[in-house]
Write a protein that holds these residues in place. Structure first.
Motif, PDB file in Angstrom:
ATOM      1  N   ASN A 193      68.010  62.149  84.247  1.00 51.65           N
ATOM      2  CA  ASN A 193      67.579  63.247  83.997  1.00 51.65           C
ATOM      3  C   ASN A 193      66.781  63.443  82.926  1.00 51.65           C
ATOM      4  O   ASN A 193      65.585  64.007  82.930  1.00 51.65           O
ATOM      5  N   GLU A 194      67.542  62.922  81.982  1.00 53.34           N
ATOM      6  CA  GLU A 194      66.786  62.810  80.324  1.00 53.34           C
ATOM      7  C   GLU A 194      65.923  62.564  80.849  1.00 53.34           C
ATOM      8  O   GLU A 194      64.084  63.262  79.945  1.00 53.34           O
ATOM      9  N   GLN A 195      65.832  61.272  80.891  1.00 56.55           N
ATOM     10  CA  GLN A 195      63.935  60.289  80.991  1.00 56.55           C
ATOM     11  C   GLN A 195      63.221  60.705  82.222  1.00 56.55           C
ATOM     12  O   GLN A 195      62.024  60.404  82.054  1.00 56.55           O
ATOM     13  N   LEU A 196      63.859  61.024  83.119  1.00 61.90           N
ATOM     14  CA  LEU A 196      62.920  61.415  83.998  1.00 61.90           C
ATOM     15  C   LEU A 196      62.153  62.865  83.675  1.00 61.90           C
ATOM     16  O   LEU A 196      60.872  63.602  83.642  1.00 61.90           O
ATOM     17  N   SER A 197      62.483  63.840  82.791  1.00 59.11           N
ATOM     18  CA  SER A 197      62.276  65.190  82.616  1.00 59.11           C
ATOM     19  C   SER A 197      60.713  64.922  81.607  1.00 59.11           C
ATOM     20  O   SER A 197      59.918  65.448  81.608  1.00 59.11           O
ATOM     21  N   ALA A 198      61.472  63.294  80.476  1.00 59.96           N
ATOM     22  CA  ALA A 198      60.153  62.898  79.325  1.00 59.96           C
ATOM     23  C   ALA A 198      59.323  62.450  80.649  1.00 59.96           C
ATOM     24  O   ALA A 198      57.996  63.023  80.441  1.00 59.96           O
ATOM     25  N   ASN A 199      59.469  61.914  81.540  1.00 57.81           N
ATOM     26  CA  ASN A 199      58.102  61.464  82.411  1.00 57.81           C
ATOM     27  C   ASN A 199      57.178  62.346  82.559  1.00 57.81           C
ATOM     28  O   ASN A 199      56.056  62.179  82.551  1.00 57.81           O
ATOM     29  N   LEU A 200      57.890  63.784  83.480  1.00 54.95           N
ATOM     30  CA  LEU A 200      57.071  64.338  83.924  1.00 54.95           C
ATOM     31  C   LEU A 200      56.317  64.832  82.559  1.00 54.95           C
ATOM     32  O   LEU A 200      55.441  65.685  83.241  1.00 54.95           O
ATOM     33  N   ASP A 201      56.940  65.274  81.746  1.00 51.29           N
ATOM     34  CA  ASP A 201      57.049  66.121  80.794  1.00 51.29           C
ATOM     35  C   ASP A 201      55.351  65.573  80.348  1.00 51.29           C
ATOM     36  O   ASP A 201      54.198  66.097  79.739  1.00 51.29           O
ATOM     37  N   ALA A 202      55.920  64.035  79.958  1.00 51.62           N
ATOM     38  CA  ALA A 202      54.774  63.773  80.288  1.00 51.62           C
ATOM     39  C   ALA A 202      53.004  62.909  80.772  1.00 51.62           C
ATOM     40  O   ALA A 202      52.545  63.294  79.803  1.00 51.62           O
ATOM     41  N   ILE A 203      53.465  62.923  81.821  1.00 54.72           N
ATOM     42  CA  ILE A 203      52.185  63.220  83.114  1.00 54.72           C
ATOM     43  C   ILE A 203      51.689  64.124  82.302  1.00 54.72           C
ATOM     44  O   ILE A 203      50.613  65.072  82.548  1.00 54.72           O
ATOM     45  N   LYS A 204      52.279  65.954  82.446  1.00 55.06           N
ATOM     46  CA  LYS A 204      51.645  67.248  82.655  1.00 55.06           C
ATOM     47  C   LYS A 204      51.461  67.283  81.106  1.00 55.06           C
ATOM     48  O   LYS A 204      50.207  67.778  81.134  1.00 55.06           O
ATOM     49  N   SER A 205      51.380  67.233  79.933  1.00 49.55           N
ATOM     50  CA  SER A 205      50.716  67.083  78.945  1.00 49.55           C
ATOM     51  C   SER A 205      48.965  66.114  78.866  1.00 49.55           C
ATOM     52  O   SER A 205      48.379  66.913  78.904  1.00 49.55           O
ATOM     53  N   TYR A 206      49.667  65.018  80.029  1.00 52.86           N
ATOM     54  CA  TYR A 206      48.441  64.528  80.015  1.00 52.86           C
ATOM     55  C   TYR A 206      47.321  64.966  80.478  1.00 52.86           C
ATOM     56  O   TYR A 206      46.165  64.487  80.386  1.00 52.86           O
ATOM     57  N   THR A 207      47.562  65.547  81.758  1.00 52.22           N
ATOM     58  CA  THR A 207      46.889  66.475  82.671  1.00 52.22           C
ATOM     59  C   THR A 207      46.567  67.325  82.004  1.00 52.22           C
ATOM     60  O   THR A 207      44.642  68.394  82.285  1.00 52.22           O
ATOM     61  N   GLU A 208      46.798  68.537  80.212  1.00 56.00           N
ATOM     62  CA  GLU A 208      46.381  69.385  79.924  1.00 56.00           C
ATOM     63  C   GLU A 208      45.718  68.563  78.908  1.00 56.00           C
ATOM     64  O   GLU A 208      44.391  69.375  78.356  1.00 56.00           O
ATOM     65  N   THR A 209      45.887  67.595  78.415  1.00 53.30           N
ATOM     66  CA  THR A 209      44.972  66.928  77.764  1.00 53.30           C
ATOM     67  C   THR A 209      43.348  66.275  77.951  1.00 53.30           C
ATOM     68  O   THR A 209      42.469  66.173  77.341  1.00 53.30           O
ATOM     69  N   TYR A 210      43.199  65.583  79.464  1.00 53.75           N
ATOM     70  CA  TYR A 210      42.592  65.097  79.896  1.00 53.75           C
ATOM     71  C   TYR A 210      42.146  66.411  81.307  1.00 53.75           C
ATOM     72  O   TYR A 210      42.168  65.958  82.204  1.00 53.75           O
ATOM     73  N   PRO A 211      41.913  67.727  80.965  1.00 57.06           N
ATOM     74  CA  PRO A 211      41.374  68.731  82.570  1.00 57.06           C
ATOM     75  C   PRO A 211      40.668  68.232  82.996  1.00 57.06           C
ATOM     76  O   PRO A 211      40.036  68.519  84.472  1.00 57.06           O
ATOM     77  N   ASP A 212      39.902  67.460  82.917  1.00 57.05           N
ATOM     78  CA  ASP A 212      38.215  67.167  83.220  1.00 57.05           C
ATOM     79  C   ASP A 212      38.501  65.528  83.906  1.00 57.05           C
ATOM     80  O   ASP A 212      37.893  64.937  84.995  1.00 57.05           O
ATOM     81  N   VAL A 213      39.487  65.229  84.207  1.00 51.50           N
ATOM     82  CA  VAL A 213      40.262  63.820  84.632  1.00 51.50           C
ATOM     83  C   VAL A 213      41.002  64.263  85.972  1.00 51.50           C
ATOM     84  O   VAL A 213      42.367  64.902  85.548  1.00 51.50           O
ATOM     85  N   SER A 214      40.598  63.871  87.442  1.00 50.67           N
ATOM     86  CA  SER A 214      41.492  64.449  87.865  1.00 50.67           C
ATOM     87  C   SER A 214      42.621  63.281  88.679  1.00 50.67           C
ATOM     88  O   SER A 214      42.404  62.042  88.253  1.00 50.67           O
ATOM     89  N   THR A 215      43.758  64.047  88.344  1.00 49.13           N
ATOM     90  CA  THR A 215      45.425  63.468  88.580  1.00 49.13           C
ATOM     91  C   THR A 215      45.929  63.086  89.808  1.00 49.13           C
ATOM     92  O   THR A 215      45.855  64.565  90.065  1.00 49.13           O
ATOM     93  N   THR A 216      45.767  61.988  90.192  1.00 51.88           N
ATOM     94  CA  THR A 216      46.610  62.026  92.077  1.00 51.88           C
ATOM     95  C   THR A 216      48.355  61.163  91.182  1.00 51.88           C
ATOM     96  O   THR A 216      47.663  60.380  90.828  1.00 51.88           O
ATOM     97  N   VAL A 217      49.607  62.141  92.433  1.00 50.08           N
ATOM     98  CA  VAL A 217      50.686  61.307  91.943  1.00 50.08           C
ATOM     99  C   VAL A 217      50.790  60.578  93.374  1.00 50.08           C
ATOM    100  O   VAL A 217      50.632  62.050  94.266  1.00 50.08           O
ATOM    101  N   THR A 218      51.351  59.334  93.558  1.00 56.47           N
ATOM    102  CA  THR A 218      52.290  59.129  94.662  1.00 56.47           C
ATOM    103  C   THR A 218      53.412  58.073  94.046  1.00 56.47           C
ATOM    104  O   THR A 218      53.335  57.485  93.204  1.00 56.47           O
ATOM    105  N   LEU A 219      54.450  59.063  94.716  1.00 50.63           N
ATOM    106  CA  LEU A 219      55.739  57.943  94.777  1.00 50.63           C
ATOM    107  C   LEU A 219      55.704  57.623  95.934  1.00 50.63           C
ATOM    108  O   LEU A 219      56.216  58.350  97.250  1.00 50.63           O
ATOM    109  N   ILE A 220      56.212  56.438  96.108  1.00 53.94           N
ATOM    110  CA  ILE A 220      56.352  55.249  97.491  1.00 53.94           C
ATOM    111  C   ILE A 220      57.663  55.198  97.730  1.00 53.94           C
ATOM    112  O   ILE A 220      59.035  54.497  96.797  1.00 53.94           O
ATOM    113  N   PRO A 221      58.624  55.784  98.306  1.00 50.59           N
ATOM    114  CA  PRO A 221      60.068  55.965  98.810  1.00 50.59           C
ATOM    115  C   PRO A 221      60.571  54.036  98.766  1.00 50.59           C
ATOM    116  O   PRO A 221      59.258  53.504  99.501  1.00 50.59           O
TER     117      PRO A 221
END
Length: 384
Positions: free
Chosen positions: A115-143
């Motif tokens: 949970n701690e690492q997952l939270s860090a990963n998700l926070d990092a991705i959200k921070s990236y989208t905030e830093t580069y708002p003009d870059v369209s970001t798509t996420v897909t996790l493959i089961p």
């Protein structure tokens, strides 16, 4: 209680038989110098352990013997098969984290996220989208296969609900990214060969279905289902799950690649950290090795820059694990440039890439098991 005692006796019997076999193989290795190893079977050479009075007294024999046992154990492959067969005879359907499913289908366990690492990963991705708002970001996790092919799991096998885990990630990321529902896309074709029988990866067919689902989110217009045609490049693939479990080692599977039906598919692929270039998204030399899945992009590489002849001005950054390797060829006709980074081997940061390349779009594509256990994702986004 009776069943528990019976199972305990069966496990003890299997353990005793395996120890006796192990002892016998060790005696053979002592008697026969230069035991044959898995490397020998692939054309390599082995160095035998030499038994002598001097080597025993000096201790060099035991040191070399331990080294040889790791690298060239006579009968190692056969012993591994026997161990797996005995476990199955005793009722076990799980070998080294691999479920032995129906019809010999091998399925990796579903990983529980830290949970701690997952939270860090998700926070990092959200921070990236905030830093580069003009870059369209798509996420897909493959089961992973055990999520889609749960009907192939052994009776009474209980795995984590990966769909629920994915839903949690989607909710946490919210509107900061475009989410592609790979689970639904693959469930629509669950009766088809979406995963290899002996390997943890999805097939190129599975990747094609998710590409079709992802195309609108990636800004790829029109119907893409007729834009590619598939070709078999080998029918001799045996994957890593067979090696890990000792089951299905004689199974041979087909690997397909997809190429555009129309247009020019010329590319220049630069392996940045290695300082080499090729003109293909495929490395056919890998088809002569055990690691045949590495035919896609040559396998694990930290940073790749793909230049295409597309008329598009868009430049895509792909942050990924090995599941993306067979997915990326579907993207090539639609982007002028594709920069591919594997955080597990990349020593730089995303900020370094954004300063070097004129990125307009980002795709984050991971298998569920890797995303929930990888501790390098947050670091590559944040530099920490």
């Amino acid at each position: 209680m009776k069943n528990r005692k019976k199972k305990g006796r069966m496990e003890s019997l299997i353990g005793m038989i395996f120890i006796l076999l192990l002892f016998a193989v060790m005696i053979i290795n002592l008697i026969i110098p230069g035991g044959k190893s898995a490397a020998d079977e692939d054309g390599g050479q082995s160095v035998g352990t030499r038994l002598s009075i001097n080597s025993i007294i000096s201790g060099s024999f035991m040191e070399q013997f331990e080294e040889d046992m790791r690298d060239q154990f006579t009968g190692k492959s056969a012993l591994f098969r026997v161990k797996a067969a005995m476990d199955r005879f005793g009722g076990s359907r799980l070998e080294n984290g691999v479920y032995i499913g129906r019809d010999g289908q091998l399925l990796e366990e579903i990983e529980v996220p830290d949970n701690e690492q997952l939270s860090a990963n998700l926070d990092a991705i959200k921070s990236y989208t905030e830093t580069y708002p003009d870059v369209s970001t798509t996420v897909t996790l493959i089961p992973d296969a055990a999520c889609i092919m749960n009907g192939s799991l052994p009776s009474l096998a209980a795995v984590e609900d990966q769909r629920q885990l994915f839903g949690m990630v989607e909710r946490e990321l919210g509107g900061s990214v475009a989410w592609v529902d790979a689970v639904s896309a693959l469930n629509e074709h669950a009766s088809e060969k979406l995963y290899y029988k002996t390997d943890d990866h999805w097939t190129t067919l599975g990747a094609f279905y998710v590409f079709q689902e992802a195309a609108p989110a990636l800004g790829i217009e029109g119907e893409v289902s007729d834009d590619f045609v598939s070709y078999a490049v080998t029918d001799g693939f045996t994957g890593t799950l067979a090696a890990r479990s000792g089951v299905g080692l004689s199974e041979r599977e087909r690997i397909d690649i997809y190429v555009p039906t129309e247009g020019d598919d010329d590319v220049v692929v630069s392996y940045v950290d290695e300082g080499r270039k090729t003109t293909s998204l495929y490395d056919s030399s890998k088809l002569e090795t055990e690691d045949k899945y590495s035919v896609f992009l040559g396998g694990d590489t930290s940073l790749i820059d793909i230049r295409t002849v597309s008329t598009s001005e868009r430049r895509l950054l792909v942050v990924k694990d090995s599941f993306a390797d067979c997915f990326i060829p579907f993207l090539a006709p639609y982007y002028r440039e594709i920069v591919v980074v594997d955080p597990s081997g990349y020593s730089g940061t995303i900020a370094d890439i954004m300063e070097t390349y004129r990125i307009t779009d980002t795709l984050i594509l991971y298998s569920g098991n890797t995303f929930f256990t990888d501790n390098t994702i947050s670091g590559v986004f944040t530099g920490e």
